[in-house]
Design an enzyme around this catalytic site. Structure first.
Site, PDB file in Angstrom:
ATOM      1  N   HIS A 354       0.784  -1.289   0.002  1.00 53.68           N
ATOM      2  CA  HIS A 354      -0.034  -0.011  -0.148  1.00 53.68           C
ATOM      3  C   HIS A 354       0.919   1.215  -0.039  1.00 53.68           C
ATOM      4  O   HIS A 354       0.465   2.335  -0.788  1.00 53.68           O
ATOM      5  CB  HIS A 354      -0.879   0.102   1.275  1.00 53.68           C
ATOM      6  CG  HIS A 354      -2.019  -0.950   1.162  1.00 53.68           C
ATOM      7  ND1 HIS A 354      -2.705  -1.189   2.279  1.00 53.68           N
ATOM      8  CD2 HIS A 354      -2.546  -1.838   0.166  1.00 53.68           C
ATOM      9  CE1 HIS A 354      -3.645  -2.139   2.242  1.00 53.68           C
ATOM     10  NE2 HIS A 354      -3.423  -2.575   0.799  1.00 53.68           N
ATOM     11  N   CYS A 663       5.962  -0.215 -22.116  1.00 56.27           N
ATOM     12  CA  CYS A 663       5.365   0.575 -20.842  1.00 56.27           C
ATOM     13  C   CYS A 663       6.244   0.030 -19.655  1.00 56.27           C
ATOM     14  O   CYS A 663       5.691   0.165 -18.594  1.00 56.27           O
ATOM     15  CB  CYS A 663       4.004  -0.099 -20.572  1.00 56.27           C
ATOM     16  SG  CYS A 663       3.818  -1.863 -20.507  1.00 56.27           S
TER      17      CYS A 663
HETATM   18  C1  PEP Z   1       6.428  -5.167 -17.248  1.00 56.49           C
HETATM   19  O1  PEP Z   1       6.480  -6.207 -16.722  1.00 56.49           O
HETATM   20  O2  PEP Z   1       7.101  -4.312 -17.835  1.00 56.49           O
HETATM   21  C2  PEP Z   1       4.883  -4.168 -16.813  1.00 56.49           C
HETATM   22  C3  PEP Z   1       4.929  -3.323 -17.403  1.00 56.49           C
HETATM   23  O3  PEP Z   1       4.241  -4.878 -16.237  1.00 56.49           O
HETATM   24  P1  PEP Z   1       4.458  -5.076 -14.507  1.00 56.49           P
HETATM   25  O4  PEP Z   1       5.568  -4.079 -14.255  1.00 56.49           O
HETATM   26  O5  PEP Z   1       3.181  -4.629 -14.174  1.00 56.49           O
HETATM   27  O6  PEP Z   1       4.683  -6.466 -14.249  1.00 56.49           O
END
Ligand code: PEP
Ligand code: MG
Length: 738
Positions: A354, A663
């Site tokens: 959190h 991302c």
């Molecule tokens: C990633 O794996 O790069 C991603 C964006 O997903 P998460 O960080 O939520 O696993």
């Protein structure tokens, strides 16, 4: 009358006539426990434990008997902070014999650390001639007395030194995990439950119970108020605070406080006692979500203490203040944020907890996992919290501090300049358009879309709101959240990622994973396909939220085209039922599992967009746990194999007419963003805190000039683990702000 109650009543009577001498207290404990020995050791300068009071050992050993931290059973108890309960202490390999005490005649030994606000102040030990293990009730009695003694020692100003004079001025560096990026420099504020209660021993448990009840009502009312009020800036971290409200309503821990009151403690002392128990239990729990629940309870314990002594909530703090706490619940974090703290270091926190979620949402630099920090930090110490590099430097040398201060000033100046960038076009110096989007997980982050002028949401992590809330939301609740997201984005695209639970993201009621490698286990899309009801429900919520608007959905952790098609099949089946249908339905996949790289030709026929999740892709490509501090920075994204992969993916997606974005964390790093853009990957999604910086960098970059340099580096590479240095050199030569 219980043992604890009787002992505490006697202690109260004894103390009524003034401060009781330590010798009387240890005698009383020995009598109550039917023990032959009770001794108190205090921690002195240089990490030495000194016998300062005893009943049963030779009186002339007081002040003469010393043990180093970790030496003997008593030393182990001080060093580990754990209770030692041994039936045959003398035959324990660690037993340290001190002839002056005459203790060879005693077989059993119970050693309990005397702790205050997380600092070890000494050890209280009980011994018996006959071999036996002490029962839970007896341990409880000694622990309660140890708590009282800690306060008595501190109040008498006889507090044993926590660190020697040299230690208090030593530079200390703590390697930690970055929970939220950024830099802060300033005085440390020790935010633990350190201010102990003024009174410990109660005359009348009924009165104390009533005080507790009243304080509980006040605390719950405050919490409701906090939730209704939302965030200080008018935002609403409801998902997180609602979970705390549930814990506040849970009677389990409140009952334990009641039990402690019935044993003779005041309401305040009982709260401290239960919180300290929780702290000990916490040390043994590895499950991150159980730890989070306990952190919530500790948060509430602190609030309850405030309600009990009527103390005002913390007020404004000095500029640059770095809050150091063992754990931090969401309500506390919000309150401290309102007081103006510049950063936080939390001893025990996971990046999916959190506190981390909220810190990122608030743009507050935060570190977690700084083990041992609370034991050496003093309020007022100067510290540098470098959450970008995952380290905290306590009492830095002046040159180090000056360097960091310069970096901080430069950053602030850059930030001030960023404001005007918000409306500037996203085009590089040589005319290439780019698109910077946000990674978002909570509704409270949505206002950042406008504050940084993002092009959309490149990754909406749908599991975050559920993790923050501690439970799966039903269809209507999910639809309401997704609808708010789409409303906030307006015409800008939003890429919703379906639930990515499992691995390190577990809901509290999920069974603990019994897998050796949960990150590579039954998680994410794998669970969703095996138990499709949850995914269906989420898809329905997304379709309902779209209500005829365009909708983009992508799936995480796809490893095969078959998995992707199965998930897409569920989406299409639901979409065929929901009216109004989205005006345009786009389906995408995350690229996180390397096996997909060899399936791109088929995969790209079936999807409209692909988003590279570099966090997981790097983890699986290099077989390097993304959460392991020991591996952080060991393998580089800017390395020939990764760049070759990127070039391949870029070519394939372009040829197939599939949109490509990145991302993962790398999108927010300057050199990585520059390199991605030069390779034709110009759609990047990142946290709001990095967006304008990246925009400024790319706007001044001449990609046309950089591209041949990058290509040359790649072509001439021969086994280098990283091309970072020459890329950085080029950027510096061209005055780019990297
Ligand atoms: C990633 O794996 O790069 C991603 C964006 O997903 P998460 O960080 O939520 O696993
Ligand atoms: Mg991922």
């Amino acid at each position: 009358m219980s043992g604890t109650r009787r002992l505490l009543t006697r202690l109260r009577e004894m103390m009524a006539s003034g401060a009781a001498p330590l010798a009387d207290i240890v005698r009383l404990v020995a009598a109550e426990m039917v023990a032959e020995v009770c001794s108190l050791y205090a921690l002195r300068a240089g990490d030495v434990l000194e016998l300062i009071a005893t009943y049963g050992l030779r009186p002339d050993s007081v002040g003469r008997t010393h043990l180093r931290m970790g030496e003997g059973i008593v030393g182990i108890s001080a060093a580990t902070g754990k209770v030692q309960n041994l039936a045959d202490a003398q035959n324990h390999p660690a037993f340290a014999y001190r002839p002056e005490t005459g203790e060879e005649q005693f077989a059993s030994l119970l050693a309990v650390p005397v702790r205050r606000g997380g600092h070890i102040m000494g050890v209280l030990a009980v011994q018996n001639r006959s071999p036996r293990r002490y029962g839970a009730d007896e341990v409880d009695v000694v622990e309660t007395v140890a708590m009282l003694l800690a306060e008595a020692l501190a109040a008498a100003g006889a507090a044993p030194v926590i660190e020697d004079a040299l230690g208090a001025t030593l530079v200390r560096q703590f390697e930690s995990v970055s929970l939220a990026p950024g830099l802060a420099i300033g005085p440390v504020l020790n935010g633990g439950l350190s201010a102990g209660p003024r009174n410990f021993l109660a005359k009348d448990p009924v009165v104390e119970q009533e005080r507790l009840e009243r304080a509980l009502v006040a605390m719950r009312r405050d919490l409701d108020h906090l939730i209704e009020q939302g965030m200080p800036a008018g935002q609403e971290p409801r998902e997180v605070l609602e979970a705390t409200r549930l814990v506040a309503a849970d009677d389990g821990w409140v009952k334990r406080v009641g039990d402690a009151i019935r044993s003779g403690l005041t309401a305040e002392a009982a709260v401290v006692r239960v919180a300290s128990d929780l702290r000990d239990r916490m040390r043994r729990i590895t499950d991150p979500y159980l730890r989070e629940r306990l952190a919530d309870i500790e948060d509430l314990a602190a609030r309850l203490m405030h309600a009990l002594d009527g103390a005002a909530a913390p007020g404004p703090v000095a500029p640059g203040t770095i809050l150091v706490v063992r754990r931090l619940g969401p309500a506390q974090l919000l309150q401290w944020h309102a007081c103006g703290i510049a950063g936080i270091a939390i001893e025990e926190a996971s990046s999916s907890g959190h506190a981390a979620i909220l810190a990122r949402a608030l743009g507050l630099p935060a570190l977690g996992g700084a083990r041992g920090l609370m034991d050496v930090v003093q309020s007022g110490d100067i510290a540098i919290l470098d959450a970008d590099e995952g380290q905290l430097i306590l009492r830095p040398a002046s040159e180090v501090r000056e360097n960091y201060e310069r970096a901080l000033t430069a950053r602030a100046a850059r930030r001030a300049g960023y404001g005007r960038l918000r409306r500037e076009p996203s085009v590089t110096a040589d005319g290439t358009p780019f698109s910077l989007m946000l990674n978002v997980g909570l509704a409270l982050e949505l206002e950042q879309l406008d504050s940084v002028g993002a092009a959309g949401i490149g990754l909406f992590r749908t599991e975050i709101a559920m993790l923050a809330r501690g439970a799966v939301a039903d269809t209507a609740e999910q639809a309401a959240l997704y609808s708010r997201v789409l409303d906030a984005a307006g015409d800008r695209p939003v890429l919703f990622r379906t639930l990515d639970l499992g691995g390190d993201k577990l809901l509290p009621d999920a069974p603990p994973p019994e897998e050796e490698n949960p990150a590579m286990g039954w998680r994410s899309l794998r669970v969703a396909l095996d138990r499709p009801a949850l995914l269906r429900r989420q898809i329905r919520a997304l379709l309902l939220a779209a209500a005829g608007r365009p909708l983009s959905v992508m799936f995480p952790m796809v490893a095969t085209v078959t998995e992707f098609r199965a998930a897409r099949g569920l989406l299409y089946a639901e979409a065929a039922r929901v009216r109004p249908a989205p005006s345009r339905l786009q389906v995408g996949t995350m690229l996180e599992v390397p096996a997909l790289l060899w399936q791109l030709p088929s995969l790209l026929k079936d999807c409209q967009f692909l988003s590279i999740g570099s966090n997981d892709l790097m983890q699986f490509l290099f077989a390097a746990d993304r959460g392991s501090p020991a591996l952080a920075g060991r393998y580089d994204f800017l390395s020939p194999p990764v760049l070759d992969i990127l070039a391949y993916v870029q070519r394939q997606t372009e040829a197939a007419g599939v949109s490509l974005s990145v991302c993962g964390e790398v999108a927010s790093r300057p050199l990585e963003a520059l390199t991605l853009a030069a390779m034709g990957i110009t759609s990047l999604s990142m946290p709001a805190s990095s967006l304008l910086g990246t925009k400024g960098l790319l706007r001044s970059a001449d990609l046309g000039a950089f591209r041949p340099v990058l290509n040359g580096l790649r072509e001439n590479a021969s086994g280098e683990a990283s091309l970072r240095e020459p890329i950085a050199a080029w950027a510096r030569e061209h005055s780019l702000d990297v």
